[in-house]
Design an enzyme around this catalytic site. Sequence first.
Site, PDB file in Angstrom:
ATOM      1  CG  HIS A   1      53.967  30.812  45.526  1.00 50.84           C
ATOM      2  ND1 HIS A   1      55.016  31.339  44.887  1.00 50.84           N
ATOM      3  CD2 HIS A   1      53.326  29.823  44.803  1.00 50.84           C
ATOM      4  CE1 HIS A   1      55.255  30.799  43.829  1.00 50.84           C
ATOM      5  NE2 HIS A   1      53.934  29.691  43.770  1.00 50.84           N
TER       6      HIS A   1
ATOM      7  CG  ASP B   1      50.373  36.039  46.274  1.00 45.27           C
ATOM      8  OD1 ASP B   1      49.702  35.948  45.272  1.00 45.27           O
ATOM      9  OD2 ASP B   1      51.313  35.353  46.342  1.00 45.27           O
TER      10      ASP B   1
ATOM     11  CB  CYS C   1      56.355  27.446  44.861  1.00 46.79           C
ATOM     12  SG  CYS C   1      56.583  26.958  43.433  1.00 46.79           S
TER      13      CYS C   1
ATOM     14  CE  LYS D   1      48.844  30.637  40.301  1.00 46.84           C
ATOM     15  NZ  LYS D   1      49.232  29.237  40.471  1.00 46.84           N
TER      16      LYS D   1
ATOM     17  CD  GLN E   1      46.449  29.449  44.236  1.00 49.75           C
ATOM     18  OE1 GLN E   1      45.388  28.927  44.026  1.00 49.75           O
ATOM     19  NE2 GLN E   1      47.738  29.067  43.579  1.00 49.75           N
TER      20      GLN E   1
HETATM   21  N1  PMP Z   1      51.276  33.273  44.548  1.00 51.00           N
HETATM   22  C1  PMP Z   1      50.626  32.371  44.950  1.00 51.00           C
HETATM   23  C2  PMP Z   1      49.786  32.211  46.240  1.00 51.00           C
HETATM   24  C3  PMP Z   1      50.759  31.447  43.915  1.00 51.00           C
HETATM   25  O1  PMP Z   1      49.890  30.136  43.992  1.00 51.00           O
HETATM   26  C4  PMP Z   1      51.450  31.419  42.894  1.00 51.00           C
HETATM   27  C5  PMP Z   1      51.387  30.395  41.450  1.00 51.00           C
HETATM   28  N2  PMP Z   1      51.409  28.966  42.147  1.00 51.00           N
HETATM   29  C6  PMP Z   1      52.119  32.735  42.588  1.00 51.00           C
HETATM   30  C7  PMP Z   1      52.168  33.553  43.621  1.00 51.00           C
HETATM   31  C8  PMP Z   1      52.959  32.884  41.535  1.00 51.00           C
HETATM   32  O2  PMP Z   1      52.294  32.864  40.277  1.00 51.00           O
HETATM   33  P1  PMP Z   1      52.726  33.013  38.926  1.00 51.00           P
HETATM   34  O3  PMP Z   1      53.643  31.753  38.573  1.00 51.00           O
HETATM   35  O4  PMP Z   1      51.560  32.859  37.954  1.00 51.00           O
HETATM   36  O5  PMP Z   1      53.462  34.146  38.633  1.00 51.00           O
END
Ligand code: PMP
Length: 419
Positions: A135, A212, A376, A238, A215
Site C-alpha cells: 500500500h 504492515d 492506493c 479495519k 489487512q
Molecule cells: N496498509 C494497508 C495494507 C492498507 O490496506 C491500508 C488502508 N487501506 C493502510 C496501510 C493504511 O491504513 P489507514 O488509512 O487506516 O492508515
Amino acid sequence: MAKASEMNTITGKDVDFSRIRNQFPVLFSSVRGLPLAYLDNAATTQKPWAVINRMSEFDSAEYATVRRGAYRLAEQATQGFEDVRGKVALFLKANSPEEIVFTSGATMGVNLVAASWGRKFIGEGDEIILSHLEHHANILPWQMLAQEKGAVIKVIPVNDIGELDMEEFDRLLSNRTKLVAVTHVSNSIGTINPVQAICAKARAAGVVTLVDGAQAAPHMNIDVRKIGCDFYVLSAHKMYGPSGLGVLYGRKETLERTPPFLTGGDMIERVTFEKSTFVKPPHRFEAGTPAVTQVIGLGAAIDFLNSVGMERIERQEKKLLDYATELVSRIETVSIIGNARHKAAIISFTLADAHPHDVATILDSEGIAVRAGHHCAQPTMDRFCVAATTRASFSFYNTFEEVERLVEGIKQATDLFRG
Ligand code: PMP
C-alpha cells in the site's frame, strides 16, 4: 457445491454467523430500496452494537482526559485506556503492554517508524527492502526517507499469481540492508505474504523488520513474537473499531532505541529551554491528548473479535472467498488479479471492455458496495498491467447470498457492456 442458504447457518461446534451479522446495524440498511451488500471491508469495516454502545456509554458517563487528572473520573478513564493497551498486547501476543503504542492509524505507524527509527538508523547507501504488493502507506514514508538520506529502495518482485519471489528476496538481502518493510496481506489483491519466513531471514542478517498488518489483524490470529518482526502496524477501523486510531507494536529493545516522533505534552521527563528528556516507550510516542474514546472502542472491538474467535473468523472468510472465487471465475469476461495460494477474502478483478469504476457503479445500482480504483497500490497495478480493478472484500458477517448477488451484478455488467 452446497447452496448459499445452507452455508450461512453453521451450527454445532461452529458459530451461527447469521446471528453475529444481526449485531451490525448498518448491514440492515437499504440502498434505493435494495438491501445493502457491503463488500468493501478491506477499506473499512462496520461496527457491531458492542462497539457503538461502549463508546457511547463511555462518552456519556466516563469520559475524561487520561494520564493527567488527579481526580476520580480521570483516574478511571486512564485505567480503562491502559487496560485496552493490555488487551491489544494480548491480542497481538506481544510480550508486554509497553510494546503497544497508540497511533492515528497504520499510516501514522509507518510514518512514525520512518521518521524516528528510520531517521536515526538509516544513512547514505543503506538499503530498504519493500515488496511489490505494498500500500502507498508503506512505500511513501520510506521513499521520503531514502530521498532525504541517500538510501536505496529495493523491491521484492511478485510472480504472475501474485506471490512474492522469495528467491529474489534472498538475493536482495545483503549487508547493506537496514530494513525490510512488507505487508502481511495485500489490500489490493489479497495475497497473504510469508512474513514469518521474511522476518526470520532478515533477523538472521541483523536487519530490522516492519510488517504492515492493516489487512491481517481483523482476519487471522496474529502472533508478533512468532512472526518475529520488530514493528507491526494496524488500523482500528479495519477491525470493527473506530476510525482515527491505530496501533504500532514495537519490540521492546527496538522501541527503546527509537527517538521520539511527535513531541509535546505527556511524553517528557523534564523540559527546559536548553534541553529536554523523554519518558520510556510507549508513552514517549504518544504526545498530546490521545483518542481516548476510540481506544475504549478498540477494546470493545477486540472483545467482540475474541468472542467470535479468530480461527472461526478465518475459516468462515475462507469459505466465502472459495465460494466467490469459484462463481466469479466462471464468468468468462472476468479476469481475477491475484490468485495466490494463500489469500485473504479479497477478489480484485477486471471485466473485459468495462472500466472498473463503471462496474462498481452498476453494482451500486444493485445495492452492492465494492471499491474500484488503484487501491492506493499503484505499483501493484503496474505489475499486473492494469490502471485499476474492481475489488470485493469480505468479512465473516457477509453471506453466501451476497456473494451470489455480486456474481449476478457482474453478469449484468457484462451484458450491459456487451450490449
Ligand atoms: N496498509 C494497508 C495494507 C492498507 O490496506 C491500508 C488502508 N487501506 C493502510 C496501510 C493504511 O491504513 P489507514 O488509512 O487506516 O492508515
